[in-house]
Design an enzyme around this catalytic site. Structure first.
Site, PDB file in Angstrom:
ATOM      1  N   SER A 189      -3.468   3.043  -7.271  1.00 41.34           N
ATOM      2  CA  SER A 189      -2.377   1.922  -6.680  1.00 41.34           C
ATOM      3  C   SER A 189      -2.128   2.366  -5.252  1.00 41.34           C
ATOM      4  O   SER A 189      -1.617   1.641  -4.634  1.00 41.34           O
ATOM      5  CB  SER A 189      -1.260   2.068  -7.380  1.00 41.34           C
ATOM      6  OG  SER A 189      -0.915   3.270  -7.569  1.00 41.34           O
ATOM      7  N   HIS A 217      -3.910  -2.190 -11.835  1.00 40.09           N
ATOM      8  CA  HIS A 217      -4.250  -2.888 -10.822  1.00 40.09           C
ATOM      9  C   HIS A 217      -5.533  -3.538 -10.637  1.00 40.09           C
ATOM     10  O   HIS A 217      -5.858  -4.208  -9.633  1.00 40.09           O
ATOM     11  CB  HIS A 217      -3.870  -2.051  -9.560  1.00 40.09           C
ATOM     12  CG  HIS A 217      -2.683  -1.476  -9.109  1.00 40.09           C
ATOM     13  ND1 HIS A 217      -1.817  -2.405  -8.321  1.00 40.09           N
ATOM     14  CD2 HIS A 217      -1.858  -0.560  -9.271  1.00 40.09           C
ATOM     15  CE1 HIS A 217      -0.631  -1.950  -8.128  1.00 40.09           C
ATOM     16  NE2 HIS A 217      -0.816  -0.774  -8.638  1.00 40.09           N
ATOM     17  N   LYS A 248       1.935  -7.277 -12.980  1.00 44.07           N
ATOM     18  CA  LYS A 248       1.082  -7.384 -11.535  1.00 44.07           C
ATOM     19  C   LYS A 248       0.459  -8.482 -11.514  1.00 44.07           C
ATOM     20  O   LYS A 248       1.430  -9.802 -11.333  1.00 44.07           O
ATOM     21  CB  LYS A 248       0.263  -6.174 -11.537  1.00 44.07           C
ATOM     22  CG  LYS A 248       1.287  -4.798 -11.105  1.00 44.07           C
ATOM     23  CD  LYS A 248       0.611  -3.499 -11.159  1.00 44.07           C
ATOM     24  CE  LYS A 248       1.477  -2.586 -10.870  1.00 44.07           C
ATOM     25  NZ  LYS A 248       1.016  -1.173 -11.572  1.00 44.07           N
TER      26      LYS A 248
HETATM   27  C1  PLP Z   1       2.370  -0.212 -12.281  1.00 47.83           C
HETATM   28  C2  PLP Z   1       1.567   0.726 -12.913  1.00 47.83           C
HETATM   29  C3  PLP Z   1       1.882   1.054 -14.403  1.00 47.83           C
HETATM   30  C4  PLP Z   1       3.174   0.648 -14.864  1.00 47.83           C
HETATM   31  O1  PLP Z   1       3.094  -0.794 -15.298  1.00 47.83           O
HETATM   32  P1  PLP Z   1       4.444  -1.760 -15.428  1.00 47.83           P
HETATM   33  O2  PLP Z   1       3.960  -2.623 -16.479  1.00 47.83           O
HETATM   34  O3  PLP Z   1       5.066  -1.901 -14.361  1.00 47.83           O
HETATM   35  O4  PLP Z   1       5.223  -0.662 -16.440  1.00 47.83           O
HETATM   36  C5  PLP Z   1       1.132   1.817 -15.119  1.00 47.83           C
HETATM   37  N1  PLP Z   1       0.128   2.236 -14.818  1.00 47.83           N
HETATM   38  C6  PLP Z   1      -0.575   2.112 -13.670  1.00 47.83           C
HETATM   39  C7  PLP Z   1      -1.675   2.712 -12.928  1.00 47.83           C
HETATM   40  C8  PLP Z   1       0.137   1.081 -12.593  1.00 47.83           C
HETATM   41  O5  PLP Z   1      -0.320   0.873 -11.295  1.00 47.83           O
END
Ligand code: PLP
Length: 402
Positions: A189, A217, A248
């Site tokens: 990310s 992502h 996301k």
């Molecule tokens: C954003 C993210 C998470 C967390 O996801 P949420 O649903 O916001 O808790 C987990 N792993 C990765 C790789 C992320 O980028």
């Protein structure tokens, strides 16, 4: 009372010192306040600004179809889940979402959690314990790291996206453990690069290790119509655990594990956030199902996201900015030191552009950056506005030639 207060403040004085140190080194995180729906434009701290910060890749966070779906179920199910999934919190809607997600992603089964973070905390400790070993990419997300630590398994980090180092580490550890798990982010990310999952699969299967990818992502971004990294590499049926998030690209909230049906059944029995933290409310689940409807109906939003990403990155490079290793819509603008990145972000904001500076410990020291998150919600005109602001600030701060 007065002496007690004095004692408390003395006991907690270290926090004051730590906070001062963060501020002095430019690493103190100032959190802005949003007072509008998510979209290409936001109202932030009372100003209307162009939004380059959100993970709302497809613009679904305020999509009329998702909002309508949530509103419809509110009247029937109310607002709160009132229980954990394993007691009285599993709604027909949760099961419908799990079926729909499995079909969308062409996997055997899926189970949903409160967030992607929870999905990692559920999956990793359920799969490995203290007699086991985890091979983990050194740049994996914090929630993977925490899941690994919670499991009690031995954690062996391999060099970022380096299958040769992974194999080396596996060979060195052979014979010293009961079960092994290889875990990697799909899309990283902060840099926007993609794990070489095909090569990682080749190695994990050669040594008969479980394979897990966190595609937070990549979900809704990679693969045909946003079906994720496993689809992107054509690895259907080969990756045991695919973690995803609905917060996301899917525009709502929640997490999931998709993949092997045995793994999914096991997580319903042993995934601790599933067993000990309340379920996602009906309205969010209905909105997430509607997100899958939108994704299944057309690839239009995913296509537009990529078109926007290609355009913005090419223009930024043309201006002379360093956009790092990204091959996805995540676009880091590499600036080096944290104070410069923070100043850049503040000046962008005064130009009406909201783009966050990211520094240590989220990224290594000396690798501070502005991270631009592109979205299908941006019009070409929005992107041009953003590019003009970057050019002005970049010249003013001496980052690009003026
Ligand atoms: C954003 C993210 C998470 C967390 O996801 P949420 O649903 O916001 O808790 C987990 N792993 C990765 C790789 C992320 O980028």
């Amino acid at each position: 009372m007065a002496s007690q207060e004095a004692q408390v403040s003395k006991r907690l004085a270290w926090i004051q010192d730590e906070l001062e140190a963060l501020k002095a080194s430019g690493l103190y995180n100032t959190i802005r306040t949003i007072s509008s729906a998510q979209g290409a434009w936001l109202e932030v701290d009372g100003r209307r600004v162009l939004n380059f910060c959100s993970n709302n890749y497809l613009g679904l966070a305020n999509h009329p179809r998702l909002v309508a779906a949530a509103r419809e179920v509110l009247d029937r199910y109310g607002v709160g889940p009132a229980a954990v999934r394993s007691i009285a919190g599993t709604l027909d809607l949760h099961l419908e979402l799990e079926r729909r997600l499995a079909t969308f992603k062409h996997v055997e089964a899926a189970v949903t959690f409160q967030s992607g973070f929870c999905a990692n905390l559920a999956a990793i400790p359920a799969l490995v314990g203290k007699e086991d070993v985890i091979f983990s990419d050194e740049l994996n997300h914090a929630s993977i790291i925490d899941g690994c630590r919670l499991s009690g398994a031995r954690i062996i980090r391999y060099a970022h996206c380096d299958p040769n180092d992974l194999e080396q580490k596996i060979l060195e550890a052979q014979g010293t453990y009961r079960r092994g798990l290889v875990v990697t982010d799909g899309v990283f990310s902060m840099d926007g690069d993609i794990a070489p999952l095909d090569q990682i699969y080749a190695i994990s299967s050669k040594y008969d290790l479980m394979l897990m990818v966190d595609d937070a992502h990549g979900e809704g971004v990679l693969g045909h119509g946003g079906r994720g990294i496993v689809d992107h590499f054509g690895l259907h049926g080969k990756v045991d655990v695919e973690v995803g998030t609905f917060s996301k690209a899917f525009g709502v909230v929640g997490g999931a594990v998709a993949g092997n049906s045995l793994v999914v059944e096991w997580l319903r029995q042993r995934g601790r956030p599933f067993l000990f933290s309340s379920a996602v409310p009906a309205a969010d689940v209905a909105a997430t199902i509607a997100a899958i409807d939108v994704l299944e109906a057309s690839t239009e939003l995913v296509d537009r996201l990529w078109e926007n990403a290609r355009y913005f990155k090419a223009e930024m490079r043309g201006l002379g900015f360093d956009t790092g290793q990204s091959v996805t819509p995540i676009t880091p603008i590499m600036l080096g030191e944290a104070p410069l990145a923070q100043q850049f972000s503040r000046e962008l904001f005064s130009e009406g552009v909201f783009a966050m500076a990211i520094g240590y410990p989220t990224v290594p020291k000396g690798k501070a950056r502005i991270r631009v998150m592109l979205s299908a919600a941006h019009t070409r005109e929005d992107l041009d506005r953003g590019l003009e602001a970057f050019a002005r600030v970049g010249k003013r701060l001496g980052v690009i030639a003026g």
